[in-house]
Design a protein around this motif. Structure first.
Motif, PDB file in Angstrom:
ATOM      1  N   SER A 118      -0.763   5.294  -9.438  1.00  0.00           N
ATOM      2  CA  SER A 118      -0.936   5.323  -7.976  1.00  0.00           C
ATOM      3  C   SER A 118      -0.949   3.926  -7.366  1.00  0.00           C
ATOM      4  O   SER A 118      -0.514   3.738  -6.223  1.00  0.00           O
ATOM      5  N   ASN A 119      -1.441   2.913  -8.096  1.00  0.00           N
ATOM      6  CA  ASN A 119      -1.474   1.549  -7.555  1.00  0.00           C
ATOM      7  C   ASN A 119      -0.066   1.050  -7.240  1.00  0.00           C
ATOM      8  O   ASN A 119       0.190   0.475  -6.174  1.00  0.00           O
ATOM      9  N   ILE A 120       0.853   1.271  -8.148  1.00  0.00           N
ATOM     10  CA  ILE A 120       2.232   0.844  -7.938  1.00  0.00           C
ATOM     11  C   ILE A 120       2.886   1.682  -6.844  1.00  0.00           C
ATOM     12  O   ILE A 120       3.658   1.171  -6.034  1.00  0.00           O
ATOM     13  N   THR A 121       2.555   2.969  -6.799  1.00  0.00           N
ATOM     14  CA  THR A 121       3.093   3.852  -5.755  1.00  0.00           C
ATOM     15  C   THR A 121       2.737   3.337  -4.369  1.00  0.00           C
ATOM     16  O   THR A 121       3.590   3.254  -3.475  1.00  0.00           O
ATOM     17  N   PHE A 122       1.464   2.952  -4.178  1.00  0.00           N
ATOM     18  CA  PHE A 122       1.032   2.443  -2.882  1.00  0.00           C
ATOM     19  C   PHE A 122       1.718   1.120  -2.547  1.00  0.00           C
ATOM     20  O   PHE A 122       2.045   0.851  -1.384  1.00  0.00           O
ATOM     21  N   LYS A 123       1.958   0.274  -3.556  1.00  0.00           N
ATOM     22  CA  LYS A 123       2.660  -0.984  -3.332  1.00  0.00           C
ATOM     23  C   LYS A 123       4.082  -0.727  -2.821  1.00  0.00           C
ATOM     24  O   LYS A 123       4.554  -1.364  -1.885  1.00  0.00           O
ATOM     25  N   VAL A 124       4.769   0.207  -3.460  1.00  0.00           N
ATOM     26  CA  VAL A 124       6.144   0.532  -3.069  1.00  0.00           C
ATOM     27  C   VAL A 124       6.178   1.129  -1.670  1.00  0.00           C
ATOM     28  O   VAL A 124       7.008   0.757  -0.832  1.00  0.00           O
ATOM     29  N   LEU A 125       5.259   2.051  -1.378  1.00  0.00           N
ATOM     30  CA  LEU A 125       5.220   2.677  -0.051  1.00  0.00           C
ATOM     31  C   LEU A 125       4.908   1.636   1.025  1.00  0.00           C
ATOM     32  O   LEU A 125       5.472   1.681   2.126  1.00  0.00           O
ATOM     33  N   HIS A 126       4.020   0.700   0.715  1.00  0.00           N
ATOM     34  CA  HIS A 126       3.682  -0.363   1.673  1.00  0.00           C
ATOM     35  C   HIS A 126       4.919  -1.211   1.978  1.00  0.00           C
ATOM     36  O   HIS A 126       5.185  -1.547   3.140  1.00  0.00           O
ATOM     37  N   THR A 127       5.681  -1.530   0.941  1.00  0.00           N
ATOM     38  CA  THR A 127       6.902  -2.323   1.125  1.00  0.00           C
ATOM     39  C   THR A 127       7.917  -1.571   1.972  1.00  0.00           C
ATOM     40  O   THR A 127       8.524  -2.139   2.885  1.00  0.00           O
ATOM     41  N   PHE A 128       8.108  -0.281   1.698  1.00  0.00           N
ATOM     42  CA  PHE A 128       9.057   0.514   2.470  1.00  0.00           C
ATOM     43  C   PHE A 128       8.631   0.611   3.932  1.00  0.00           C
ATOM     44  O   PHE A 128       9.473   0.594   4.837  1.00  0.00           O
ATOM     45  N   SER A 129       7.324   0.701   4.176  1.00  0.00           N
ATOM     46  CA  SER A 129       6.811   0.771   5.553  1.00  0.00           C
ATOM     47  C   SER A 129       7.111  -0.519   6.308  1.00  0.00           C
ATOM     48  O   SER A 129       7.472  -0.506   7.491  1.00  0.00           O
ATOM     49  N   LYS A 130       6.973  -1.660   5.615  1.00  0.00           N
ATOM     50  CA  LYS A 130       7.270  -2.958   6.246  1.00  0.00           C
ATOM     51  C   LYS A 130       8.741  -3.041   6.623  1.00  0.00           C
ATOM     52  O   LYS A 130       9.095  -3.520   7.707  1.00  0.00           O
ATOM     53  N   TYR A 131       9.620  -2.550   5.733  1.00  0.00           N
ATOM     54  CA  TYR A 131      11.047  -2.576   6.033  1.00  0.00           C
ATOM     55  C   TYR A 131      11.377  -1.657   7.200  1.00  0.00           C
ATOM     56  O   TYR A 131      12.246  -1.969   8.019  1.00  0.00           O
ATOM     57  N   LEU A 132      10.686  -0.527   7.287  1.00  0.00           N
ATOM     58  CA  LEU A 132      10.921   0.394   8.402  1.00  0.00           C
ATOM     59  C   LEU A 132      10.532  -0.266   9.720  1.00  0.00           C
ATOM     60  O   LEU A 132      11.267  -0.181  10.714  1.00  0.00           O
ATOM     61  N   ASP A 133       9.392  -0.950   9.737  1.00  0.00           N
ATOM     62  CA  ASP A 133       8.966  -1.677  10.936  1.00  0.00           C
ATOM     63  C   ASP A 133       9.996  -2.740  11.314  1.00  0.00           C
ATOM     64  O   ASP A 133      10.307  -2.943  12.492  1.00  0.00           O
ATOM     65  N   LEU A 134      10.524  -3.431  10.305  1.00  0.00           N
ATOM     66  CA  LEU A 134      11.519  -4.481  10.536  1.00  0.00           C
ATOM     67  C   LEU A 134      12.782  -3.908  11.175  1.00  0.00           C
ATOM     68  O   LEU A 134      13.321  -4.475  12.129  1.00  0.00           O
ATOM     69  N   LEU A 135      13.236  -2.768  10.667  1.00  0.00           N
ATOM     70  CA  LEU A 135      14.457  -2.158  11.197  1.00  0.00           C
ATOM     71  C   LEU A 135      14.253  -1.637  12.618  1.00  0.00           C
ATOM     72  O   LEU A 135      15.141  -1.759  13.459  1.00  0.00           O
ATOM     73  N   VAL A 136      13.074  -1.067  12.884  1.00  0.00           N
ATOM     74  CA  VAL A 136      12.774  -0.593  14.242  1.00  0.00           C
ATOM     75  C   VAL A 136      12.764  -1.769  15.217  1.00  0.00           C
ATOM     76  O   VAL A 136      13.275  -1.677  16.338  1.00  0.00           O
ATOM     77  N   GLU A 137      12.193  -2.900  14.774  1.00  0.00           N
ATOM     78  CA  GLU A 137      12.171  -4.109  15.609  1.00  0.00           C
ATOM     79  C   GLU A 137      13.591  -4.590  15.892  1.00  0.00           C
ATOM     80  O   GLU A 137      13.917  -4.970  17.028  1.00  0.00           O
TER      81      GLU A 137
END
Length: 218
Positions: A118-137
């Motif tokens: 789960s620790n790695i899962t949360f790291k990956v999801l956090h990274t994907f969320s940052k990229y989503l914010d970047l693309l929306v911007e």
């Protein structure tokens, strides 16, 4: 090896057992400057984590015009957007800006790790969320801002990230143009326009930012 990885953003906070799980399925690759890691439309084989170096993610228009989506540096992850899709394909190109070292994790290996850790899962999801914010911007910038405003916001972001109002541009005007969805000549004119309005001061490759908030009007 585990201790050196802990200094990188993606691996920070992970326990040794988590790092060992990644290293067990990961493969270290050396990427030469200018080498294409993957192309748009290519079937997703897995994800990449930058151990050292810099790569750019970009798309090409039908006319061959390059639009830079993002630059990835030490400790950042890329190539993961289609990882959860059956027969997912990479949505952009990835190219090394300089000689780099990356850790490649195959799709099957990553999915196995995520199911067990789960620790790695949360790291990956956090990274994907940052990229989503970047693309929306980026979508907002392209839809609502002219080039001068996009450039001003880009420069202000660099200043805030480096915690200084004097920044040294490491990107060429062509790279900035590709990143902001325009051409080099327009960036050159926009820089002169910002300086004429006393929003910036250009001294060679150094630029002093003379405003603290996003300019509303030009």
């Amino acid at each position: 090896m585990e201790e050196s990885l802990k200094a990188l953003p993606f691996f920070s906070g992970l326990e040794n057992k988590d790092l060992k799980a990644i290293l067990y399925v990961g493969k270290e690759l050396k990427i030469d400057k200018g080498e294409i890691v993957f192309s748009e439309g290519e079937l997703c084989r897995g994800i990449y984590i930058v151990k050292k170096g810099e790569l750019k993610l970009y798309k090409l228009s039908e006319e061959g015009k390059e639009y830079i989506l993002h630059f990835v540096n030490d400790g950042e992850i890329f190539g993961g957007a289609p990882i959860f899709l059956e027969d997912g394909k990479y949505p952009a190109y990835a190219e090394a800006k300089k000689d780099s070292i990356v850790i490649f994790i195959s799709k099957s290996g990553l999915l196995r790790i995520l199911a067990e850790n789960s620790n790695i899962t949360f790291k990956v999801l956090h990274t994907f969320s940052k990229y989503l914010d970047l693309l929306v911007e980026k979508i907002g910038q392209l839809s609502l801002m002219d080039v001068s405003k996009r450039l001003a916001q880009f420069l202000l972001k660099l200043a805030n990230e480096n915690k200084t109002n004097i920044i040294e541009l490491k990107l060429s005007q062509q790279d900035i143009a590709s990143k902001l969805g325009t051409v080099r000549e327009v960036i050159s004119r926009a820089l002169k326009q910002l300086q004429k309005k006393n929003l910036i001061k250009i001294q060679g490759k150094k630029i002093s930012i003379l405003f603290k908030e996003k300019p509303k009007e030009f």
